[in-house]
Design a protein around this motif. Sequence first.
Motif, PDB file in Angstrom:
ATOM      1  N   ASP A   1      -9.941 -49.300  11.595  1.00 49.33           N
ATOM      2  CA  ASP A   1      -9.232 -48.970  10.353  1.00 49.33           C
ATOM      3  C   ASP A   1      -7.937 -49.762  10.169  1.00 49.33           C
ATOM      4  O   ASP A   1      -7.410 -49.834   9.063  1.00 49.33           O
ATOM      5  N   VAL A   2      -7.425 -50.343  11.256  1.00 46.83           N
ATOM      6  CA  VAL A   2      -6.193 -51.133  11.173  1.00 46.83           C
ATOM      7  C   VAL A   2      -6.391 -52.579  11.636  1.00 46.83           C
ATOM      8  O   VAL A   2      -5.428 -53.326  11.776  1.00 46.83           O
ATOM      9  N   GLU A   3      -7.644 -52.988  11.825  1.00 48.00           N
ATOM     10  CA  GLU A   3      -7.901 -54.356  12.300  1.00 48.00           C
ATOM     11  C   GLU A   3      -7.357 -55.394  11.326  1.00 48.00           C
ATOM     12  O   GLU A   3      -6.998 -56.488  11.731  1.00 48.00           O
ATOM     13  N   TRP A   4      -7.258 -55.059  10.069  1.00 43.23           N
ATOM     14  CA  TRP A   4      -6.739 -55.996   9.075  1.00 43.23           C
ATOM     15  C   TRP A   4      -5.228 -56.211   9.226  1.00 43.23           C
ATOM     16  O   TRP A   4      -4.686 -57.180   8.705  1.00 43.23           O
TER      17      TRP A   4
ATOM     18  N   PHE B   1       0.358 -35.170  15.493  1.00 48.49           N
ATOM     19  CA  PHE B   1      -0.823 -34.797  16.273  1.00 48.49           C
ATOM     20  C   PHE B   1      -0.690 -35.378  17.683  1.00 48.49           C
ATOM     21  O   PHE B   1      -1.271 -36.432  17.987  1.00 48.49           O
ATOM     22  N   PRO B   2       0.047 -34.724  18.564  1.00 52.38           N
ATOM     23  CA  PRO B   2       0.347 -35.313  19.873  1.00 52.38           C
ATOM     24  C   PRO B   2      -0.874 -35.537  20.778  1.00 52.38           C
ATOM     25  O   PRO B   2      -0.808 -36.355  21.684  1.00 52.38           O
ATOM     26  N   HIS B   3      -1.974 -34.856  20.514  1.00 50.06           N
ATOM     27  CA  HIS B   3      -3.144 -35.007  21.382  1.00 50.06           C
ATOM     28  C   HIS B   3      -4.228 -35.896  20.776  1.00 50.06           C
ATOM     29  O   HIS B   3      -5.294 -36.063  21.364  1.00 50.06           O
ATOM     30  N   ALA B   4      -3.954 -36.478  19.625  1.00 53.34           N
ATOM     31  CA  ALA B   4      -4.932 -37.341  18.965  1.00 53.34           C
ATOM     32  C   ALA B   4      -4.970 -38.714  19.645  1.00 53.34           C
ATOM     33  O   ALA B   4      -3.966 -39.175  20.186  1.00 53.34           O
ATOM     34  N   PRO B   5      -6.111 -39.381  19.600  1.00 53.34           N
ATOM     35  CA  PRO B   5      -6.188 -40.752  20.122  1.00 53.34           C
ATOM     36  C   PRO B   5      -5.255 -41.677  19.345  1.00 53.34           C
ATOM     37  O   PRO B   5      -4.884 -41.394  18.206  1.00 53.34           O
ATOM     38  N   ARG B   6      -4.899 -42.787  19.962  1.00 54.39           N
ATOM     39  CA  ARG B   6      -3.967 -43.744  19.367  1.00 54.39           C
ATOM     40  C   ARG B   6      -4.680 -45.050  18.999  1.00 54.39           C
ATOM     41  O   ARG B   6      -5.715 -45.378  19.553  1.00 54.39           O
ATOM     42  N   VAL B   7      -4.053 -45.782  18.083  1.00 54.98           N
ATOM     43  CA  VAL B   7      -4.440 -47.159  17.786  1.00 54.98           C
ATOM     44  C   VAL B   7      -3.247 -48.034  18.160  1.00 54.98           C
ATOM     45  O   VAL B   7      -2.104 -47.575  18.173  1.00 54.98           O
ATOM     46  N   SER B   8      -3.495 -49.282  18.439  1.00 53.01           N
ATOM     47  CA  SER B   8      -2.450 -50.206  18.864  1.00 53.01           C
ATOM     48  C   SER B   8      -2.159 -51.211  17.754  1.00 53.01           C
ATOM     49  O   SER B   8      -3.083 -51.808  17.193  1.00 53.01           O
TER      50      SER B   8
ATOM     51  N   SER C   1       1.744 -47.806  20.217  1.00 52.53           N
ATOM     52  CA  SER C   1       0.717 -46.787  19.967  1.00 52.53           C
ATOM     53  C   SER C   1       1.066 -45.939  18.750  1.00 52.53           C
ATOM     54  O   SER C   1       2.182 -45.419  18.647  1.00 52.53           O
ATOM     55  N   TYR C   2       0.093 -45.799  17.864  1.00 54.03           N
ATOM     56  CA  TYR C   2       0.250 -44.986  16.655  1.00 54.03           C
ATOM     57  C   TYR C   2      -0.866 -43.952  16.591  1.00 54.03           C
ATOM     58  O   TYR C   2      -2.005 -44.241  16.948  1.00 54.03           O
ATOM     59  N   VAL C   3      -0.535 -42.772  16.084  1.00 50.02           N
ATOM     60  CA  VAL C   3      -1.546 -41.799  15.687  1.00 50.02           C
ATOM     61  C   VAL C   3      -1.842 -42.095  14.226  1.00 50.02           C
ATOM     62  O   VAL C   3      -0.931 -42.149  13.390  1.00 50.02           O
ATOM     63  N   LEU C   4      -3.111 -42.310  13.893  1.00 48.55           N
ATOM     64  CA  LEU C   4      -3.535 -42.684  12.547  1.00 48.55           C
ATOM     65  C   LEU C   4      -4.452 -41.595  12.003  1.00 48.55           C
ATOM     66  O   LEU C   4      -5.473 -41.289  12.617  1.00 48.55           O
TER      67      LEU C   4
END
Length: 185
Positions: A17-20, A87-94, A100-103
């Motif tokens: 979702d953030v590869e762009w 959302f502290p327990h959600a997976p992150r994106v880089s 690290s971001y919660v998206l």
Amino acid sequence: MQVSKDGRSWRVGTAADVEWIAGHTTAGISITTAIPPIYDAYATTHQADDVTVTACEHALVEDLITQTPDQPWWLAYLDTGAHDIVFPHAPRVSLYWNWSYVLVEAGPEQALTWRTGHMRHGHGSLPDLFFPVDRSWLVSALWDDTWTCIGGPEPLIDTIHRNPLANAHRVRPDEDALPPGLTRE
């Protein structure tokens, strides 16, 4: 994956979702450090001394709403270890420098209400990065900046630039993104 808040389930974003954005920004002091060089126009915005954080954030979001077809928005919260990421327990994106971001896919109402305490102001609610599903614009505030960068279509940037509460300053992709009157720490 889904997370729950406000009695609803929300979709958690992935690297796809953030590869762009990932890998399409350039290190330095220009706006393309935060925003990929794919938009027609760019601006920076920051809270003016005589405007509250709430008024500045609401003005920006209202301008984004009026210039964007109705659709979900992706909201991203930078995980500094010390600030609210909703959302502290959600997976992150880089993104950027492996930050690290919660998206989460939500909308403008959630952008204005979910966060409690912002790293740049100690208060305020806006995510550190957000954009609509169609990627027609991107708003990003980097960890160590006190301003926010925006890329999007010319009419959107014109609207934000004309709004005194948003306190926006137009910049070209190759220009220093530092708004007038601010200094780097």
